[in-house]
Design an enzyme around this catalytic site. Sequence first.
Site, PDB file in Angstrom:
ATOM      1  CG  ASN A   9      -1.322   1.223   1.828  1.00 12.95           C
ATOM      2  OD1 ASN A   9      -1.568   2.155   1.087  1.00 12.95           O
ATOM      3  ND2 ASN A   9      -1.475   1.294   3.153  1.00 12.95           N
ATOM      4  CE  LYS A  11       1.354   2.708   5.271  1.00 14.41           C
ATOM      5  NZ  LYS A  11       1.821   2.687   6.636  1.00 14.41           N
ATOM      6  CG  HIS A  97      -3.970   0.777   6.615  1.00 15.63           C
ATOM      7  ND1 HIS A  97      -3.415   1.786   7.363  1.00 15.63           N
ATOM      8  CD2 HIS A  97      -2.952  -0.027   6.234  1.00 15.63           C
ATOM      9  CE1 HIS A  97      -2.098   1.599   7.423  1.00 15.63           C
ATOM     10  NE2 HIS A  97      -1.801   0.501   6.750  1.00 15.63           N
ATOM     11  CD  GLU A  99      -1.022   4.598   7.974  1.00 11.68           C
ATOM     12  OE1 GLU A  99      -1.271   4.860   6.784  1.00 11.68           O
ATOM     13  OE2 GLU A  99       0.035   4.023   8.326  1.00 11.68           O
ATOM     14  CD  GLU A 169      -0.976  -3.825   7.723  1.00  7.28           C
ATOM     15  OE1 GLU A 169       0.152  -3.747   7.234  1.00  7.28           O
ATOM     16  OE2 GLU A 169      -1.873  -3.012   7.490  1.00  7.28           O
ATOM     17  N   GLY A 175       4.811   1.566  10.497  1.00  7.84           N
ATOM     18  CA  GLY A 175       5.372   2.889  10.238  1.00  7.84           C
ATOM     19  C   GLY A 175       6.753   3.121  10.837  1.00  7.84           C
ATOM     20  CB  SER A 216       8.173  -2.577  10.805  1.00  7.73           C
ATOM     21  OG  SER A 216       7.808  -1.268  11.177  1.00  7.73           O
TER      22      SER A 216
END
Length: 262
Positions: A9, A11, A97, A99, A169, A175, A216
Site C-alpha cells: 500500500n 499510502k 487499515h 491509519e 497488522e 510505520g 515494518s
Amino acid sequence: MKKLLIGTNTKMTKTISETKQFLTELQELTNPINETEISLFVIPSFTTLVEARSCITGKSIALGAQNISWGETGQFTGEISPRMLDEIGIDMVMIGHSERRHVLKEDDFMVNLKVLNSLKHGFITLLCVGETKIQKEYGIADETLRTQILIALKDVDPSFAKQLIIAYEPVWAIGEEGIPATKEYAQEKHLRIKQVLNDRLGKAVGETVPVLYGGSVNSENAEDLISMDGIDGLFVGRSAWDALKFSQLIQKVLPHWKKRNQ
Ligand code: PGA
C-alpha cells in the site's frame, strides 16, 4: 504450488508519475517470476488509479484501492463509490487499515458496511486488523482481533470467502516508529485469526482465507516471517516503495515460501 501473496500500500506517498514509474519498474523486475510463483498487488492513491490501470500489463499485478464507501452513489462527500472503482477496473479494495481506523476514526461498524459493499461488487477485499500497543499491554490483543473480525464479517456469507484476504497488522508495528512483531508473536496471532475465521465461516471455508502479516516488514525480517506456518503472505509498506528493493525482498522470501509449500 500455492502462490506467494505479497503486496504494498503506497499510502499517501506517490503522485501519478511516481506510481507509473514504480509499476513499470516493478513489472520489469518481477516479470520472470510473476505469473506462476507470486501473486503481487499494489494499492496506490486514488488519483493514480486510472493511469495505474493502463500501465499494468495483463494480470501481472493486481491493482487495489485504499478505501471504498458503503454507499452506492449520492451524498457521501469525499468518498469513493464501488461504481467508480468498477469503472476503472480495480481488482481489490483495502478496508480498515490502521491509519483509517486510528487517524481517520473509522470504526468496526463502518468497516463492516464497507466489507459488505466491496464483496457485493466483486472486489478482492483486503481486511486489515490489528491491536494497539495499549490493547497488547492490557492483554486483550486476541479479544480485539476477534471483535474486529466478527464485526467486520457480520452478515458476510461464507460463499464470499474466496474474495477475502486478512492482513494482520499490529498498530504498534506499523510505520517509522513501529517495532516489527517477532516471527513467533506474528505466528501466534495468525493462528488466532485463523481460529476466528474457522469459527465464523466454518473450518473448510475459514481455512481457505489467506492471512498476511504487515507492520515494518523489511529485508531483514521478511524471510523469518514467511518461514512460519500460518503466515500466508506479506503486506509491506515502506520497504516496498522502491521497486528494486521490493523485488529484491520478493526474491529473498520466495525460496523460503517454496520450501514451506513443497
Ligand atoms: P510499514 O507499513 O511496512 O511501513 O510499517 C505497513 C502498513 O501500514 O501496511
